[in-house]
Design a protein around this motif. Structure first.
Motif, PDB file in Angstrom:
ATOM      1  N   CYS A 102      11.276  -0.767   1.948  1.00 50.56           N
ATOM      2  CA  CYS A 102      10.412   0.329   1.515  1.00 50.56           C
ATOM      3  C   CYS A 102       9.563   0.732   2.720  1.00 50.56           C
ATOM      4  N   HIS A 103      10.247   1.236   3.752  1.00 50.59           N
ATOM      5  CA  HIS A 103       9.572   1.618   4.988  1.00 50.59           C
ATOM      6  C   HIS A 103       8.414   2.555   4.675  1.00 50.59           C
ATOM      7  N   SER A 105       2.902 -11.584   4.010  1.00 49.83           N
ATOM      8  CA  SER A 105       2.691 -12.299   2.745  1.00 49.83           C
ATOM      9  C   SER A 105       2.466 -11.338   1.580  1.00 49.83           C
ATOM     10  N   ALA A 106       2.124 -10.084   1.896  1.00 50.64           N
ATOM     11  CA  ALA A 106       1.830  -9.101   0.849  1.00 50.64           C
ATOM     12  C   ALA A 106       2.897  -8.014   0.740  1.00 50.64           C
ATOM     13  N   TYR A 107       3.989  -8.179   1.459  1.00 46.22           N
ATOM     14  CA  TYR A 107       4.976  -7.096   1.569  1.00 46.22           C
ATOM     15  C   TYR A 107       6.208  -7.267   0.691  1.00 46.22           C
ATOM     16  N   GLY A 108       6.158  -8.156  -0.292  1.00 45.60           N
ATOM     17  CA  GLY A 108       7.254  -8.252  -1.247  1.00 45.60           C
ATOM     18  C   GLY A 108       7.903  -9.615  -1.310  1.00 45.60           C
ATOM     19  N   GLY A 113       0.888  11.767  16.135  1.00 44.42           N
ATOM     20  CA  GLY A 113       1.831  11.702  15.018  1.00 44.42           C
ATOM     21  C   GLY A 113       1.580  10.525  14.106  1.00 44.42           C
ATOM     22  N   TYR A 114       2.618   9.701  13.901  1.00 38.89           N
ATOM     23  CA  TYR A 114       2.530   8.641  12.907  1.00 38.89           C
ATOM     24  C   TYR A 114       3.312   7.419  13.382  1.00 38.89           C
ATOM     25  N   LEU A 115       3.131   6.310  12.649  1.00 37.90           N
ATOM     26  CA  LEU A 115       3.925   5.108  12.880  1.00 37.90           C
ATOM     27  C   LEU A 115       4.677   4.767  11.596  1.00 37.90           C
ATOM     28  N   GLU A 116       5.758   4.002  11.748  1.00 35.23           N
ATOM     29  CA  GLU A 116       6.537   3.560  10.601  1.00 35.23           C
ATOM     30  C   GLU A 116       6.511   2.043  10.528  1.00 35.23           C
ATOM     31  N   ASP A 117       5.963   1.522   9.444  1.00 31.19           N
ATOM     32  CA  ASP A 117       5.976   0.072   9.212  1.00 31.19           C
ATOM     33  C   ASP A 117       7.271  -0.253   8.473  1.00 31.19           C
ATOM     34  N   ARG A 118       8.184  -0.947   9.159  1.00 28.98           N
ATOM     35  CA  ARG A 118       9.508  -1.220   8.607  1.00 28.98           C
ATOM     36  C   ARG A 118       9.580  -2.574   7.904  1.00 28.98           C
ATOM     37  N   ARG A 119       8.465  -3.253   7.764  1.00 27.87           N
ATOM     38  CA  ARG A 119       8.472  -4.599   7.195  1.00 27.87           C
ATOM     39  C   ARG A 119       8.479  -4.643   5.667  1.00 27.87           C
ATOM     40  N   ASP A 176       4.472  -3.792  -3.618  1.00 28.97           N
ATOM     41  CA  ASP A 176       3.532  -3.027  -4.429  1.00 28.97           C
ATOM     42  C   ASP A 176       2.914  -1.962  -3.527  1.00 28.97           C
ATOM     43  N   PRO A 177       3.155  -0.678  -3.788  1.00 26.32           N
ATOM     44  CA  PRO A 177       2.634   0.365  -2.898  1.00 26.32           C
ATOM     45  C   PRO A 177       1.110   0.418  -2.833  1.00 26.32           C
TER      46      PRO A 177
END
Length: 432
Positions: A308-309, A342-345, A387-393, A399-400
């Protein structure tokens, strides 16, 4: 057995054969065609009607759809509100319906409600009442009209958020003035896998077997490469109808796997949009007889997992000189890597292996246009200097509310020590 109306004087054996009835179900449309194309039947418009029953192997002609699609707006001001909340696992969605006396435009116009928390793993049986607070409203694509979907969070009767209520903490972070002033934008790429019922094996895969290797399936077309497009398209339109800021969809690398993108959404709205979009997807797959999986690694082996990048930017990142702000944010993210992981799924360690376009779960990394890093920065962002960054983790089952608020907290509110900052800067410089 289903029933339809047919002229009683014409329902004789000679009008239609038993074989044709048993060969396939007779729909209401087919009956209309039969009546219109038979001159003898057209002349008997005054004939009395009686119920005529038809049997087939598949059970047939149902009028349920007529009732499901019934528009009650001309007859009543009342609407149906579907209250939706997150269950005890932190990923399961629950809902129930109630009648509201008139259409509403804001969640504050809706009453609080309660549910049996002992049946969702969120309260003990001897004190099972949990209170739903309406937080966001979306149009209901299933019932139509003025009916609504209501995203809620859960509290004890005394007003304390229960442990699975992650929205409450996220709302506190997003209400911080420093965060508000930075207008955080999120674009969330939700990947998911469609499974065949009973066997729980990906859609389009031979039962107990495997399709050809990955390669031809990503963004593909064709009966041998794309499986579940109708579900993806139905979901796309339903989200647009609901008012969710869905921005696109595509077939993914593993066959039977899809992705849709939500955003740009600001602050807490990102979490509301994603949870509502997940609920709609659950309902559509329910109707299609397909199982939805948000498992981050549904098939072990040489197959892509499901993530869920999360694309993220602040006002400062989007303005001139924003690339330096992005690099400072990446530095902070590197120092809190374990907190984020630890909070990413759940089960994310099965996905973040360093293979299949992922970074190793234990190592933080970043790079420009590198999909094998923890954080990816786009070529255009590098070129424009903002611009922006993409967190690919984040995993597909993240949980969004947690992910979006944690990104804001780490990059806008949390301050590392000077020593830790200097050490992290040295490590990150070696990666570039």
């Amino acid at each position: 057995m289903a029933q339809i109306l047919a002229p009683s004087i014409q329902c004789q054996m000679g009008a239609i054969s038993n074989n044709s009835l048993m060969a396939k179900p007779m729909t209401t449309k087919m009956w209309g065609s039969l009546l219109m194309n038979n001159p003898r039947l057209r002349t008997k418009s005054s004939a009395k009607f009686r119920v005529f029953a038809i049997k087939s192997e598949n059970a047939t002609v149902s009028r349920l759809d007529d009732l499901l699609n019934l528009d009650v707006t001309p007859y009543t001001d009342k609407i149906i509100a579907e209250y939706i909340w997150i269950g005890g696992t932190g990923i399961d969605l629950r809902s129930k319906s109630r009648t509201i006396s008139k259409p509403v435009k804001h969640p504050s116009e809706l009453p609080k409600w309660n549910y049996d928390g002992s049946s969702t793993g969120q309260a003990p049986g001897e004190d099972s009442e949990v209170i739903l607070y309406p937080q966001a409203i979306f149009k209901d694509p299933f019932r139509g009209g003025n009916n609504i979907l209501v995203i809620c969070d859960s509290y004890t009767p005394s007003g304390e958020p229960i442990p699975t209520n992650k929205r409450h903490r996220a709302a506190q972070i997003f209400s911080n003035k420093k965060v508000i002033d930075e207008v955080p934008w999120y674009g969330i790429e939700q990947e998911y896998t469609l499974l065949q019922t009973n066997v729980k094996w990906p859609l389009g895969w031979p039962v107990g077997g495997y399709p050809g290797p990955q390669g031809p399936y990503y963004c593909s077309a064709g009966a041998d490469k794309s499986f579940g497009r109708d579900i993806s398209d139905a979901h796309y339109k339903a989200c647009l109808y609901a008012g969710i800021n869905i921005s696109g969809t595509n077939g993914e690398v593993m066959p039977g796997q899809w992705e849709y993108q939500v955003g740009p959404s600001v602050g807490i709205e990102a979490g509301d949009d994603v949870w509502c979009s997940r609920y709609i997807l659950e309902r559509i797959t329910e109707q299609a007889g397909v199982v939805l999986s948000l498992d981050p690694k549904p098939i072990e082996g040489d197959w892509n997992g499901a993530g869920c990048h999360t694309n993220y930017s602040t006002k400062s990142m989007r303005e001139e000189g924003g690339f330096e702000v992005i690099k400072k944010a990446i530095l902070n993210l590197s120092l809190r890597h374990k907190d984020h992981i630890s909070a990413y799924g759940e089960g994310n360690e099965r996905r973040l292996t360093g293979k299949h376009e992922t970074a190793d779960i234990n190592t933080f990394s970043w790079g420009v246009a590198n999909r094998g890093c923890s954080i990816r920065v786009g070529r255009e962002t590098e070129k424009q200097g903002k611009g922006y960054l993409e967190d690919r983790r984040p995993a597909s089952n993240m949980d969004p509310y947690v992910v979006t608020s944690l990104l804001a907290e780490t990059t806008l509110l949390w301050e590392p020590t000077l020593e830790a900052e200097a050490l992290a800067a040295q490590k990150l410089a070696l990666q570039v």
